[in-house]
Every structure is written in structure tokens, then in C-alpha cells.
Design an enzyme around this catalytic site. Structure first.
Site: not given
Ligand code: GAL
Length: 676
Positions: A156, A163, A315
Site C-alpha cells: 500500500e 526531505c 485484501e
Molecule cells: C491494509 C494493509 C494491511 C492491514 C489492513 C487492515 O490497508 O495493507 O497490512 O493493515 O489494511 O485492514
């Protein structure tokens, strides 16, 4: 449409998720149990190593990959493939301690402390080199592992860095863009205003929070630079990977409609698009169907970045998340529905964050397939398992594509420019919201829509809708004219074509760059209404359209047909909605923000000039299509918590594995996938 199967080695739709065995290395019993449970849940993939750097390399130059090899072996022996992440999403403490330049500076130029994640400086040569080293080491350890399916770059991408290295990179980027000629930049940014003329590129600073924010061209270019620099960073990872494993696909996971990066620029460097979907289901500010519709829009944005292949739902939460303002559980049945919505809109995967809940730290309460309870008879595990079974039967869908003949233009540059322009009312600009609402009108008609940039070709479309296209890129006007001339139906709205690519206003009337000839209108003024106010437009409909927020004062050419006129105010009687015949097509202009009921009627009017047939769907039913060669798959999704019936549906339902002969009954949150 030609099938494009991303993962022939996987049987059924890819089903997996983020897996963190490094958190459980002292619990071999749990790692063994994971394998058993993954098989039970019908998982055929696991994403490893997303945040594993400090386990791989606990101190500089000391590498440990045995645990990774062991886990990949066990997974593969059990039919589970590995998606391997590069670990650059979070840095070990030793790295920041020794090389502080890897840490970003904030918008005042102050260096951050070590911590959290997703916050490395994209320019830092040392960080880039450290990442390349660990990727090479990863390759040596597992690059030829038979279970390795693909690479997942970092995690993400997002944020900005102010910087000194990034500031210098910005100045170099600008010099390159403006032919090393500061006068060209000064003209493009209108810097004579407030005496802001630059003498050299080295004088230009990013839009610091305590610095320059009044040059729209600078603000926009900083956004583009951040995208460019992030892409350049990502390319430095991809280059090593492609040199080592040219046969393996590469992706990075996008975050919904994240505003900070123009994903379409990053997309060009990737083999497959993937994204992380976390809708706020069951919230108290919109209907469930609307939340689903919003999510459908996000899927369409992602899918349309590579129209010739499926995308990946990298995800999603099997239950709740932990970072919404209210972390509500998904109701029973919603997991199946939302996962298959992704498939319906072109995903060939359903993946989770996360496989198993960790015991501590920030995400200890984030939903997972396996809870702290550690059992497979929980509600959530069972729902995942049931989905896994369904996905294993959907092999024939893999590689099919969405046959959209309608496109919406939705653009990052336009988002940035509208957000930054001074004028209108900040709280009602609502560019994203407007696009999403319009998309939902097509959704309610069962019409597939691609969501594309201004640069993408329009050849495949019969109808194009371009809401609030405030900024015009070079070539956009020509492309829209050609589209309409060859018979396309085009719709634009208020706030179209005000500025060019540098945010300079067009002279001689909006919409500029030749679009006023296409629409036959000039917007002489735009009026901003207070939220308590409204106007009306009298149209050829039973009721007048309601106008909120924005209304334009239009001059129209004599050959333009006026479809609606304002009812009130000093522009009462003036044209508000128009249609202009242009070549073989029609160019519609809607000079006000009108209610969606009337917008939908207008869309139906436009569709009547195409060979696309709107469907009469019961409220709350989504209908999507995927096609492979001659086979069409029609997905019906019931977003309601009650049963709904559809009639005149014929074909084999891959979901229920039954022949449907007319009546399709959809259970609450039910799904059907009809093969024709
Ligand atoms: C996403 C991220 C994951 C986890 C997830 C939780 O944005 O890539 O690592 O944090 O959110 O919802």
C-alpha cells in the site's frame, strides 16, 4: 472476448490472504494447525513476508530465510501457493538508526522518528539499495521455489516526503518537465501573480505546510511528482525482480480510491492490478446497497486500469476491521456476497487481511479467518470455508473479462485540481461522490461501466459520461469529439473544461479547448448554492429536476436542443440541460447538479440511442457480466436482507449448480452466476 487466465496452476478462483508465520515461530504447533485449517477453508494461496524484514535480517547483513523456506515448503506440499511480498513496507530499527535518510520528512521538512510503516523516503539511494539487497537474498532463498506464484511489491504505497533529497528530486523533475527553462515554468504557473516569479529551478520548494500554497500549478505538479517518485521507487524494486524471475507476475496492492497517488501511473509498471477493499458495511449514513455500490465503483476503477485481464482482490476483511470509526461486524452472508461482488466485477481472486489474528500490537483485534479462539467452528471461519467451496467450483469463470460498453471518465488530476481550486464551496465540491452516484445509476440499470482516465481510448464504448471534468489534459477534447462524431453518446456536466493541464483557465469560454463547439454551450457563470437552497429545472418529465449546490448560466448555440430550463432565480428560463447533435452522435450538457432520479432518466434517454438494453432490476439487485469467448456469465447479487425474485432468467447457475428456468429466487444477500 479472449480469456486471460492469470493463474492456470490454481484450481478454481484463487483464495488466500496475508499470512504472518514469522509472528508464530515459537509455536510450531500453531503453524502446523494453520496448514490444516487453510486446507479446510479451501485456501490455495498465502501472501507471505509483507512485514518480515526484521525477521529476515535482524541485523545488517545477517539473513535468516530458513523459516520462510520451511513454511513455503509446507504450504506447497499442501497445495497452497505463495505470493511473496518484498518487505519494504516497514523497516527494521537498525536500518533507520544507521541510515536516518531512509525516514521521511513531514510537510514542514521535519524528519520523522522511526516507527510504524509505509513511510520510507522514496528517493533515498541507501534505502533503495538496502531493498534491492534483500530482494536478491530472497530470490536466492526461494526464487526457484515451485510454490512461488508471484511477487507483491511492498505494501500500500502512499504518503509524501519533504526531505532534502526529495526536494532536489522535485526540482530536477521540474527542470526536465519544463525543458530546463524557468520561463516556461513561470508562464505555465502564472507566477507573476503575487510576485512569485522564479529565477531558477533551485528556488522552487514543495508546497510546505508553512510555505508556498498559492500556486495551483505547483500544488498539482507536487502531486504528480510524488506519484512519479513513488513509481520510480517501485520500478527500482521491479527491475531487480524482473531481472531474476522474468516469468513471475508482479503486483502491488492499491488502497481503494486513495487520493495521494495517481494509481494509473503505477499501474503501467505492474503485470496485474490488485487492491484492498474495506467497505464500511452496515453503517448508519447510507443503505447497504449504497455501500455495495460504492465498492462496485472501486472495483470498476481498479479493473479498468488493465481491461484485458482480471484483477486481484488482494485484501478484504473476513469479519470486521479495526480502523474504521465504528468497527462493525459483517452480518452473516455478507462475506460471501461481497467476495463474489469482486469476482462479478472482474477479480480472479478473493484474499484476506488476515489469516490469523496476532496476539499483540496495532492489529490484534483486526478480523481474521482464524480468531484468538483458534477454532474452525466459528461463524467467520465457517463463512470463509463455505466461500472456499464455492470458489473452487468457479474455474470456468477465471480469465473472463467484463464486456463494458459504457465508460465514465474519473481522473486523479481532476480530483486534485478540483480539491485545490479556490471558489465554489469546499464542502460541496464532491467530485468523487458525484462520480460514484452516477455510477450507481448505471448499476441500477444492470449496465457494466468501465471507469477510465482521460487518456484511455474510447473505441470500445457507445456511451461516455464525464462528470465535472474540470481539468482537460492535452488530447482529451479531440478524443471526445472523435467519439461523438462516430456516433457516441457523451454527457458532461457543470464544471467541465475550466483549466488546462497546468491549471491555467481557458480563455474564450468554458468548456475550453474546443469543447464548446462539441456541446454547443458556453458556461458564462457558475453559481454556488448554500446547502439550504435549491432550484428546479423544468424538463419533459413529470416532475421538475431538483438542483442543489451548483448551477451554470449557459449561452447555447442555435442548433442546440434545450432539454431543460431553470425555473427560479435570475437565470429562470435559461437553458440548463442541452443536447447537441455532433456528427453521428449526441453531446449532452447538464449545467447543474441535479437529483439522481432525473439523471437516471437522462441516462436512459442516452441509452435509447445505443444498442445497450437497460434492465428492470428490483431495488437492491446488482447485475454484472463477465465474458469468455462466446460464454457470458451473468452475476445477480441480492444486497437486501430479504429474499428477492427475478423473472425470465434462463441458464445454469454455477452458484447453486442448478438449471434456472425462468424464476430466480435470491436468498437474503444471495448470489447467482448464470452461464449462457
Ligand atoms: C491494509 C494493509 C494491511 C492491514 C489492513 C487492515 O490497508 O495493507 O497490512 O493493515 O489494511 O485492514
Amino acid at each position: 472476448m479472449k480469456r486471460n487466465n492469470l493463474f492456470p496452476q490454481i484450481n478454481g478462483i484463487l483464495h488466500g490472504g496475508d499470512y504472518n508465520p514469522e509472528q508464530w515461530l515459537d509455536r510450531p504447533d500453531i503453524l502446523e494447525e494453520d496448514i490444516r485449517l487453510m486446507k479446510q477453508a479451501g485456501m490455495n494461496s498465502a501472501t507471505l513476508g509483507v512485514f518480515s524484514w526484521s525477521t529476515y535480517e535482524p541485523s545488517e547483513g545477517e539473513f535468516h530465510f530458513d523459516w520462510l523456506i520451511r513454511n513455503m515448503d509446507r504450504l506447497y506440499e499442501n497445495g497452497i501457493y505463495t505470493i511473496l511480498a518484498t518487505p519494504s513496507g516497514a523497516r527494521p530499527a537498525w536500518l533507520d538508526e544507521k541510515y536516518p535518510e531512509a525516514m521521511r520528512c513531514d510537510e514542514r521538512g521535519i524528519r520523522y522518528h522511526h516507527g510504524v510503516r509505509h513511510n520510507h523516503c522514496m528517493t533515498s539511494p541507501i534505502y533503495r539499495e538496502k531493498v534491492r539487497i534483500i530482494i536478491r537474498k530472497l530470490y536466492e532463498a526461494v526464487g526457484n521455489h515451485p510454490g512461488l506464484l508471484m511477487w507483491h511489491i511492498s505494501n500500500e504505497f502512499g504518503g509524501e516526503c519533504f526531505c532534502p533529497l526529495c526536494v532536489k528530486a522535485f526540482q530536477d523533475y521540474l527542470a526536465e518537465k519544463f525543458d530546463h527553462n524557468i520561463s516556461i515554468l513561470n508562464a505555465a504557473w502564472w507566477t507573476t501573480f503575487w510576485s512569485h516569479t522564479y529565477n531558477s529551478f533551485s528556488q522552487i520548494e514543495p508546497p510546505y505546510a508553512n510555505g508556498e500554497f498559492s500556486i495551483m500549478g505547483l500544488n498539482l505538479e507536487w502531486k504528480r511528482f510524488t506519484t512519479w517518485n513513488m513509481t520510480d521507487y517501485m520500478k527500482s524494486e521491479i527491475a531487480v525482480i524482473r531481472s531474476l524471475t522474468p516469468h513471475l507476475p508482479v503486483t502491488t496492492n492499491f488502497m481503494q480510491l486513495y487520493d495521494g497517488l495517481d494509481y494509473r501511473v503505477l499501474a503501467k509498471e505492474l503485470d496485474i492490478i490488485s487492491w484492498d477493499s474495506y467497505p464500511a458495511f452496515h453503517n448508519d449514513y447510507e443503505s447497504f446497497a449504497q455501500t455495495m455500490g460504492r465498492n462496485a465503483f472501486d472495483h470498476a476503477v481498479m479493473r479498468s486500469m488493465k481491461r484485458d485481464k482480471p484483477f486481484m482482490l488482494m485484501e478484504s476483511a473476513p469479519g470486521l476491521v479495526n480502523w474504521h470509526s465504528f468497527n462493525k461486524q459483517k452480518r452473516p452472508g455478507v462475506h460471501m456476497l461481497a467476495s463474489l461482488q469482486a469476482v462479478a466485477l472482474g477479480s480472479d481472486t478473493v484474499q484476506y487481511f488476515q489469516w490469523r489474528k496476532g496476539r499483540g500490537s496495532y492489529e490484534q483485534y483486526h478480523g481474521a479467518v482464524v480468531d484468538h479462539l483458534g477454532r474452525s467452528d466459528t461463524r467467520i471461519f465457517r463463512e470463509v470455508e463455505a466461500l472456499g467451496q464455492k470458489l473452487s467450483h468457479l474455474d470456468e469463470i477465471k480469465g473472463s473479462l467484463v464486456p463494458a460498453r459504457v465508460a465514465m471518465i474519473y481522473d486523479w488530476d481532476t480530483r486534485w485540481a478540483i480539491a485545490d481550486m479556490k471558489g465554489l464551496a469546499d464542502e460541496t465540491k464532491k467530485y468523487d461522490e458525484t462520480c460514484i452516484q452516477l455510477y450507481q445509476q448505471f448499476l441500477s440499470l444492470g449496465i457494466d461501466v468501465d471507469v477510465i482516465s482521460q487518456e484511455m481510448p474510447l473505441d470500445d464504448y457507445q456511451l461516455v459520461i464525464a462528470p465535472m471534468m474540470y481539468l482537460l489534459k492535452p488530447g482529451t477534447a479531440e478524443s471526445l469529439k472523435a467519439f461523438t462524431a462516430r456516433g457516441g453518446q457523451l454527457l458532461a456536466t457543470y464544471l467541465t473544461g475550466y483549466v488546462d493541464d497546468n491549471q491555467l483557465c481557458f480563455l474564450g469560454g468554458f468548456p475550453g479547448d474546443g469543447l464548446k463547439e462539441l456541446f454547443g454551450v458556453i458556461s458564462e457563470e457558475i453559481d454556488t448554492l448554500y446547502p439550504s437552497e435549491h432550484n428546479e429545472i423544468l424538463m419533459n418529465t413529470e416532475t421538475p429536476a431538483i438542483v442543489k449546490d451548483y448551477a451554470e448560466y449557459l449561452r447555447v448555440d442555435s442548433d442546440v436542443e434545450v432539454l431543460g430550463r431553470f425555473k427560479e432565480d435570475y437565470y429562470a428560463g435559461m437553458p440548463a440541460i442541452t443536447r447537441h447533435k455532433f456528427g453521428k452522435g449526441n453531446a449532452y450538457y447538464v449545467g447543474a447538479r441535479i437529483d439522481m432520479t432525473h439523471m437516471k432518466q437522462l441516462i436512459e434517454e442516452m441509452l435509447s440511442h445505443t444498442d445497450l438494453a437497460p434492465m428492470e432490476l428490483p431495488h437492491g439487485i446488482e447485475c454484472h457480466h463477465r465474458q469468455a469467448e462466446e460464454t457470458l456469465f451473468t452475476f445477480y447479487l441480492n444486497t437486501c436482507d430479504h429474499t428477492q425474485s427475478l423473472y425470465a432468467v434462463y441458464g445454469y447457475d454455477l452458484f447453486s449448480q442448478q438449471e434456472i428456468e425462468g424464476t430466480l429466487s435470491l436468498a437474503p444477500y444471495g448470489v447467482a452466476i448464470i452461464r449462457q
